[in-house]
Motif scaffolding. Structure first.
Motif, PDB file in Angstrom:
ATOM      1  N   VAL A 174      36.127 -40.445 -43.042  1.00  0.00           N
ATOM      2  CA  VAL A 174      34.983 -40.394 -42.137  1.00  0.00           C
ATOM      3  C   VAL A 174      34.930 -39.066 -41.385  1.00  0.00           C
ATOM      4  O   VAL A 174      33.875 -38.432 -41.301  1.00  0.00           O
ATOM      5  N   LEU A 175      36.040 -38.622 -40.842  1.00  0.00           N
ATOM      6  CA  LEU A 175      36.039 -37.374 -40.080  1.00  0.00           C
ATOM      7  C   LEU A 175      35.710 -36.180 -40.964  1.00  0.00           C
ATOM      8  O   LEU A 175      34.979 -35.267 -40.565  1.00  0.00           O
ATOM      9  N   ASP A 176      36.261 -36.192 -42.174  1.00  0.00           N
ATOM     10  CA  ASP A 176      35.980 -35.098 -43.107  1.00  0.00           C
ATOM     11  C   ASP A 176      34.493 -35.052 -43.455  1.00  0.00           C
ATOM     12  O   ASP A 176      33.879 -33.976 -43.480  1.00  0.00           O
ATOM     13  N   ARG A 177      33.909 -36.217 -43.721  1.00  0.00           N
ATOM     14  CA  ARG A 177      32.482 -36.266 -44.074  1.00  0.00           C
ATOM     15  C   ARG A 177      31.614 -35.848 -42.886  1.00  0.00           C
ATOM     16  O   ARG A 177      30.630 -35.118 -43.058  1.00  0.00           O
ATOM     17  N   LEU A 178      31.970 -36.287 -41.687  1.00  0.00           N
ATOM     18  CA  LEU A 178      31.189 -35.901 -40.509  1.00  0.00           C
ATOM     19  C   LEU A 178      31.293 -34.410 -40.226  1.00  0.00           C
ATOM     20  O   LEU A 178      30.309 -33.760 -39.864  1.00  0.00           O
ATOM     21  N   SER A 179      32.495 -33.845 -40.396  1.00  0.00           N
ATOM     22  CA  SER A 179      32.661 -32.409 -40.185  1.00  0.00           C
ATOM     23  C   SER A 179      31.815 -31.623 -41.165  1.00  0.00           C
ATOM     24  O   SER A 179      31.216 -30.598 -40.807  1.00  0.00           O
ATOM     25  N   GLY A 180      31.748 -32.095 -42.395  1.00  0.00           N
ATOM     26  CA  GLY A 180      30.909 -31.421 -43.380  1.00  0.00           C
ATOM     27  C   GLY A 180      29.431 -31.510 -43.038  1.00  0.00           C
ATOM     28  O   GLY A 180      28.677 -30.562 -43.278  1.00  0.00           O
ATOM     29  N   ALA A 181      29.012 -32.644 -42.467  1.00  0.00           N
ATOM     30  CA  ALA A 181      27.601 -32.835 -42.137  1.00  0.00           C
ATOM     31  C   ALA A 181      27.194 -32.077 -40.878  1.00  0.00           C
ATOM     32  O   ALA A 181      26.091 -31.527 -40.801  1.00  0.00           O
ATOM     33  N   LEU A 182      28.061 -32.048 -39.874  1.00  0.00           N
ATOM     34  CA  LEU A 182      27.723 -31.430 -38.592  1.00  0.00           C
ATOM     35  C   LEU A 182      28.114 -29.963 -38.510  1.00  0.00           C
ATOM     36  O   LEU A 182      27.639 -29.236 -37.642  1.00  0.00           O
ATOM     37  N   GLY A 183      29.012 -29.540 -39.393  1.00  0.00           N
ATOM     38  CA  GLY A 183      29.455 -28.146 -39.381  1.00  0.00           C
ATOM     39  C   GLY A 183      30.882 -28.029 -38.905  1.00  0.00           C
ATOM     40  O   GLY A 183      31.295 -28.718 -37.964  1.00  0.00           O
ATOM     41  N   THR A 184      31.640 -27.167 -39.541  1.00  0.00           N
ATOM     42  CA  THR A 184      33.062 -27.039 -39.217  1.00  0.00           C
ATOM     43  C   THR A 184      33.307 -26.456 -37.832  1.00  0.00           C
ATOM     44  O   THR A 184      34.417 -26.552 -37.311  1.00  0.00           O
ATOM     45  N   SER A 185      32.290 -25.868 -37.220  1.00  0.00           N
ATOM     46  CA  SER A 185      32.466 -25.308 -35.874  1.00  0.00           C
ATOM     47  C   SER A 185      32.433 -26.390 -34.797  1.00  0.00           C
ATOM     48  O   SER A 185      32.779 -26.126 -33.648  1.00  0.00           O
ATOM     49  N   VAL A 186      32.016 -27.595 -35.166  1.00  0.00           N
ATOM     50  CA  VAL A 186      31.870 -28.688 -34.212  1.00  0.00           C
ATOM     51  C   VAL A 186      33.079 -29.617 -34.323  1.00  0.00           C
ATOM     52  O   VAL A 186      33.367 -30.149 -35.392  1.00  0.00           O
ATOM     53  N   ALA A 187      33.802 -29.804 -33.219  1.00  0.00           N
ATOM     54  CA  ALA A 187      34.904 -30.762 -33.208  1.00  0.00           C
ATOM     55  C   ALA A 187      34.319 -32.174 -33.188  1.00  0.00           C
ATOM     56  O   ALA A 187      33.421 -32.468 -32.402  1.00  0.00           O
ATOM     57  N   VAL A 188      34.816 -33.036 -34.083  1.00  0.00           N
ATOM     58  CA  VAL A 188      34.277 -34.385 -34.209  1.00  0.00           C
ATOM     59  C   VAL A 188      35.393 -35.397 -33.997  1.00  0.00           C
ATOM     60  O   VAL A 188      36.518 -35.216 -34.481  1.00  0.00           O
ATOM     61  N   ALA A 189      35.089 -36.461 -33.267  1.00  0.00           N
ATOM     62  CA  ALA A 189      36.035 -37.565 -33.088  1.00  0.00           C
ATOM     63  C   ALA A 189      35.281 -38.874 -33.266  1.00  0.00           C
ATOM     64  O   ALA A 189      34.090 -38.970 -32.952  1.00  0.00           O
ATOM     65  N   VAL A 190      35.978 -39.870 -33.799  1.00  0.00           N
ATOM     66  CA  VAL A 190      35.418 -41.210 -33.964  1.00  0.00           C
ATOM     67  C   VAL A 190      36.331 -42.178 -33.241  1.00  0.00           C
ATOM     68  O   VAL A 190      37.555 -42.130 -33.407  1.00  0.00           O
ATOM     69  N   GLU A 191      35.757 -43.056 -32.407  1.00  0.00           N
ATOM     70  CA  GLU A 191      36.558 -43.981 -31.617  1.00  0.00           C
ATOM     71  C   GLU A 191      35.938 -45.371 -31.663  1.00  0.00           C
ATOM     72  O   GLU A 191      34.709 -45.523 -31.753  1.00  0.00           O
TER      73      GLU A 191
END
Length: 387
Positions: A174-191
């Motif tokens: 999930v985190l890998d897919r979200l990072s790809g969708a939002l851009g690698t410059s954006v830190a993403v977390a899922v909780e």
């Protein structure tokens, strides 16, 4: 160049961070007020403010009115230093807030598609992009995005677990897919969504200053969050608090039963009808004295409290919390009356005697908790002290 402990550069950075955190915590302050907060001298505080203004970290924010003598200049953190987004994701709705680094919400966006289809990663990307676009930002300009959802990400595989209702989020990192969708410059977390509600409760609700508590979400979905020594317990696979499937046998009822079978919205509605009560509006049913139906409502609440106590017993007998907070549609609506009955029922089941209270948090606590988490991460990075 390596900075030695006690070097002027390092001390300045430590003082700068202390000043920025004080301004975030207290809001705009005068120089004199900031001086008292961080313990520096008048010249040192004045020098610090000028340095932070030149670097763009703080800005002038009007004047303090009403005091004796000349008006005092106010200083505030520059909110544009960073922006974050908080997302409450459910199968059919995305509720998003964009905030500056001060915590001021600058944009809100709700996305509900017309078609009956589960929302996926691309839907989330479009919705976050639309929310950021309302204040002239691209997704790539967000410093951090935190997504709250009814499930948990397994830290070993990155896959979403305990969320069969989110079919569009299964079978990938999930985190890998979200990072790809939002851009690698954006830190993403899922909780997990209930964990985020617990964070909000710790900040502004019943659990302020409480290091050991359990939050029980009862309503559309069942879940719990466990906080021990001020820290969320997530478990090896992220499944701590997933009590929906926990066995919860009911006296006199045959067949296997779990917490979700007896405390979900449908089950509570059915229980009300068994007692001859109209269950079209659970909020009204749980919150009001129904006159002629008073006896039936009392019996209904007692049985509901017994079910809640059985669910709570399995958790508190292991973790021994100081406090249990009831929230969710059913938990909040039941209020103090339901909590008092749960205390009585629990006393017959287990030795721990935690306080049991209804949540004080209003609004969307999932989104609010996600925003708190996003801001904490962004502030740690933006105001970090280099090693």
């Amino acid at each position: 160049m390596e900075q030695r402990a006690g070097s002027p550069q390092l001390l300045r950075r430590i003082n700068d961070r202390a000043a920025l955190l004080a301004l975030l915590d207290r809001g705009p302050l005068t120089r004199l007020e900031l001086e008292s907060q961080i313990g520096l001298s008048k010249p040192a505080t004045a020098d610090l403010l000028l340095r932070l203004e030149e670097s763009g970290h703080v800005q002038r924010a009007g004047f303090r009115e009403g005091g004796k003598g000349p008006r005092a200049q106010l200083w505030a953190v520059n909110g544009a230093l960073a922006h974050v987004a908080a997302v409450d994701l459910t199968p059919r709705l995305l509720d998003i807030a964009v905030s500056d680094i001060r915590g001021e919400i600058v944009a809100e966006y709700r996305y509900r598609p017309d078609v009956e289809a589960d929302l996926g990663v691309e839907d989330l990307r479009r919705a976050v992009s639309a929310a950021a676009g309302e204040v002239g930002l691209g997704v790539e300009q967000l410093h951090r995005v935190v997504v709250g959802l009814p499930g948990s990400v397994d830290k070993r595989t990155g896959h979403l677990r305990f969320a069969p209702h989110l079919s569009a989020w299964q079978g990938f990192d999930v985190l890998d897919r979200l990072s790809g969708a939002l851009g690698t410059s954006v830190a993403v977390a899922v909780e997990n969504d209930v964990n985020l509600v617990a964070l909000d409760e710790m900040a502004v609700g019943r659990a302020v200053g409480v290091d050991d508590f359990v939050l029980l979400w009862i309503g559309r979905g069942i879940g719990a969050a466990v906080v021990s020594e001020g820290r969320l317990l997530r478990g090896a696979s992220g499944g701590a608090g997933e009590i929906d499937w926990m066995p919860c046998p009911q006296p006199g009822v045959t067949g296997a039963q779990r917490v979700g079978d007896v405390l979900g919205t449908r089950a509570v509605t059915a229980l009300a009808r068994e007692h001859g009560l109209a269950a079209d509006d659970l909020d009204k049913l749980l919150a009001q004295d129904l006159g002629p139906d008073r006896d039936a409502r009392a019996a209904f609440l007692r049985e509901l409290a017994r079910r809640v106590a059985l669910a709570v017993a399995g958790v508190v007998s292991v973790v021994d919390p100081e406090l249990v907070v009831l929230t969710g549609d059913v938990g909040r609506a039941g209020g103090g009356a339901l909590c008092d009955l749960v205390v009585e029922e629990l006393g017959q089941l287990v030795l721990p005697r935690p306080a049991i209270l209804p949540s004080l948090v209003t609004g969307n606590p999932v989104r609010s908790g996600a925003l708190r988490l996003a801001l904490a991460g962004a502030r740690d990075e933006v105001f970090a002290i280099p090693s």
